[in-house]
Design a protein around this motif. Structure first.
Motif, PDB file in Angstrom:
ATOM      1  N   LEU A  26       0.858  -1.185   0.000  1.00  0.00           N
ATOM      2  CA  LEU A  26       0.000   0.000   0.000  1.00  0.00           C
ATOM      3  C   LEU A  26       0.894   1.235   0.000  1.00  0.00           C
ATOM      4  CD1 LEU A  26      -2.652  -1.153   2.643  1.00  0.00           C
ATOM      5  CD2 LEU A  26      -2.691  -1.458   0.148  1.00  0.00           C
ATOM      6  N   GLN A  27       1.037   1.819  -1.157  1.00  0.00           N
ATOM      7  CA  GLN A  27       1.966   2.935  -1.325  1.00  0.00           C
ATOM      8  C   GLN A  27       1.578   4.133  -0.474  1.00  0.00           C
ATOM      9  OE1 GLN A  27       4.895   3.130  -3.164  1.00  0.00           O
ATOM     10  NE2 GLN A  27       5.122   5.139  -2.208  1.00  0.00           N
ATOM     11  N   ASN A  28       0.296   4.424  -0.401  1.00  0.00           N
ATOM     12  CA  ASN A  28      -0.136   5.626   0.325  1.00  0.00           C
ATOM     13  C   ASN A  28       0.017   5.478   1.837  1.00  0.00           C
ATOM     14  OD1 ASN A  28      -2.135   3.652   0.336  1.00  0.00           O
ATOM     15  ND2 ASN A  28      -3.786   5.145   0.617  1.00  0.00           N
ATOM     16  N   LYS A  29       0.086   4.217   2.330  1.00  0.00           N
ATOM     17  CA  LYS A  29       0.232   3.967   3.771  1.00  0.00           C
ATOM     18  C   LYS A  29       1.655   3.557   4.152  1.00  0.00           C
ATOM     19  CE  LYS A  29      -4.217   4.401   4.733  1.00  0.00           C
ATOM     20  NZ  LYS A  29      -4.752   5.429   5.644  1.00  0.00           N
ATOM     21  N   LEU A  30       2.488   3.291   3.146  1.00  0.00           N
ATOM     22  CA  LEU A  30       3.842   2.764   3.369  1.00  0.00           C
ATOM     23  C   LEU A  30       3.798   1.519   4.258  1.00  0.00           C
ATOM     24  CD1 LEU A  30       6.073   5.959   3.855  1.00  0.00           C
ATOM     25  CD2 LEU A  30       5.754   4.560   1.805  1.00  0.00           C
ATOM     26  N   CYS A  31       2.930   0.573   3.877  1.00  0.00           N
ATOM     27  CA  CYS A  31       2.813  -0.648   4.668  1.00  0.00           C
ATOM     28  C   CYS A  31       2.408  -1.805   3.763  1.00  0.00           C
ATOM     29  CB  CYS A  31       1.815  -0.473   5.802  1.00  0.00           C
ATOM     30  SG  CYS A  31       0.095  -0.328   5.270  1.00  0.00           S
ATOM     31  N   TYR A  32       2.592  -3.015   4.300  1.00  0.00           N
ATOM     32  CA  TYR A  32       2.186  -4.235   3.607  1.00  0.00           C
ATOM     33  C   TYR A  32       0.871  -4.729   4.204  1.00  0.00           C
ATOM     34  CZ  TYR A  32       7.083  -4.430   2.061  1.00  0.00           C
ATOM     35  OH  TYR A  32       8.300  -4.148   1.504  1.00  0.00           O
TER      36      TYR A  32
ATOM     37  N   SER B  82       3.843  -2.091   8.928  1.00  0.00           N
ATOM     38  CA  SER B  82       4.513  -0.958   8.293  1.00  0.00           C
ATOM     39  C   SER B  82       5.825  -1.384   7.660  1.00  0.00           C
ATOM     40  CB  SER B  82       4.772   0.141   9.324  1.00  0.00           C
ATOM     41  OG  SER B  82       5.799  -0.265  10.223  1.00  0.00           O
ATOM     42  N   LEU B  83       6.348  -0.548   6.812  1.00  0.00           N
ATOM     43  CA  LEU B  83       7.629  -0.820   6.168  1.00  0.00           C
ATOM     44  C   LEU B  83       8.744  -0.939   7.197  1.00  0.00           C
ATOM     45  CD1 LEU B  83       9.262  -1.089   3.550  1.00  0.00           C
ATOM     46  CD2 LEU B  83       9.410   1.408   3.467  1.00  0.00           C
ATOM     47  N   ARG B  84       8.614  -0.236   8.326  1.00  0.00           N
ATOM     48  CA  ARG B  84       9.641  -0.265   9.372  1.00  0.00           C
ATOM     49  C   ARG B  84       9.512  -1.484  10.286  1.00  0.00           C
ATOM     50  NH1 ARG B  84      11.204   5.559  10.617  1.00  0.00           N
ATOM     51  NH2 ARG B  84      10.091   6.833   9.117  1.00  0.00           N
ATOM     52  N   SER B  85       8.352  -2.128  10.282  1.00  0.00           N
ATOM     53  CA  SER B  85       8.077  -3.217  11.229  1.00  0.00           C
ATOM     54  C   SER B  85       9.092  -4.350  11.104  1.00  0.00           C
ATOM     55  CB  SER B  85       6.671  -3.762  10.994  1.00  0.00           C
ATOM     56  OG  SER B  85       6.395  -4.830  11.861  1.00  0.00           O
ATOM     57  N   GLY B  86       9.609  -4.798  12.255  1.00  0.00           N
ATOM     58  CA  GLY B  86      10.559  -5.902  12.263  1.00  0.00           C
ATOM     59  C   GLY B  86      11.970  -5.518  11.890  1.00  0.00           C
TER      60      GLY B  86
END
Length: 290
Positions: A42-48, A58-62
């Protein structure tokens, strides 16, 4: 990578995010709830988002960036400055370079990066010829210790203890002025005390049982023969240190000089982070841009 190449490759926040996502995708993104390995991006949320349960991460998670609100650009700049210089950067200097108003978030970011550096070299054990010695590194007294009388000697609150070990190999016919041993990997580990059981436990975790260990004949090293293939313990005079334990003592001198020169207000609690950074750079001194 020098500062010019870094600026060209990561000029803005978007370039850092795209590079970070590419690294995560290469490692594989797994849903922590159901184990799905093909999530939506999800590009607008920066998450999977998981295809099965729609759980989002989120992209930062883990990653080391987890729970941080600092821009990706800050993290990339900090990683570049910490790893591209021979010495180091203090958190205060990084704060000035990044132009951030608050010191605390920058300091926490740097601590996380130094912690990851230590976890990286804990993945392997030292082997072959191994040198070992202990070091006492001067730091500030912790708040809870300030009201207590200052001890002297090896029990002093101002001198936390660390075990320093490194791989080395003998050099046939060394050139004039060169050391008789060639150094490989180095580890520095803060320990609570210098008891024989503490030293033995540290060696068991970080030194391969097939290694040949060289130390002085101090009492804390009396049980190390149980942990390794062979243990050479000998009384070493100060003038013989450059021959018997050359690289351990060079490393101890270098890290003490670095901490005194760059880092101030250093306490026992966070000393291991700074030793992690020193060892990380030392073990990669010939890696170049890699």
């Amino acid at each position: 990578m020098n500062i010019i190449k870094f600026s060209a490759q990561f000029p803005v926040e978007k370039s850092c995010i795209e590079h970070f996502k590419a690294q995560r995708d290469a490692c594989g993104v797994v849903c922590p709830k159901w184990g799905c390995v093909h999530p939506y991006w999800l590009q607008n949320k920066l998450c999977y988002e998981c295809k099965q349960c729609h759980h989002r991460q989120s992209l930062r998670s883990g990653t080391v960036l987890e729970n941080s609100k600092l821009p990706f650009m800050y993290w990339y700049a900090a990683m570049h400055l910490l790893t591209s210089t021979k010495k180091s950067y203090s958190a205060a200097e990084l704060q000035r370079q990044l132009g951030h108003k608050r010191y605390q978030p920058i300091w926490e970011m740097v601590c996380k990066l130094r912690d990851v550096m230590g976890k990286r070299y804990n993945l392997y054990q030292l082997t072959d010829e191994v040198e070992l010695d202990n070091a006492f590194i001067a730091t500030l007294i912790a708040e809870e210790e300030k009201d207590k009388p200052l001890k002297r000697g090896i029990g002093s609150q101002r001198q936390p203890k660390a075990v320093v070990v490194n791989e080395s190999s003998f050099v046939e016919n060394p050139k004039p002025g060169k050391k008789p041993k060639r150094v490989n990997h180095l580890k520095m580990l803060v320990i609570e005390d210098l008891r024989a059981d503490t030293i033995s436990k540290t060696v068991n975790e970080h030194v391969n049982p097939k290694a040949e260990l060289t130390t002085n004949d101090a009492t804390p090293y009396s049980k190390l023969f149980e942990q390794v293939k062979s243990h050479h313990a000998q009384a070493i005079k100060k003038e013989d240190l450059p021959k018997t334990l050359p690289w351990v003592n060079i490393a101890i001198g270098n890290v003490k000089r670095l901490l005194l020169d760059v880092h101030h207000q250093l306490t026992n609690e966070y000393l291991q982070y700074y030793l992690n950074e020193f060892c990380y750079k030392f073990n990669r001194r010939y890696f170049g841009d890699a």
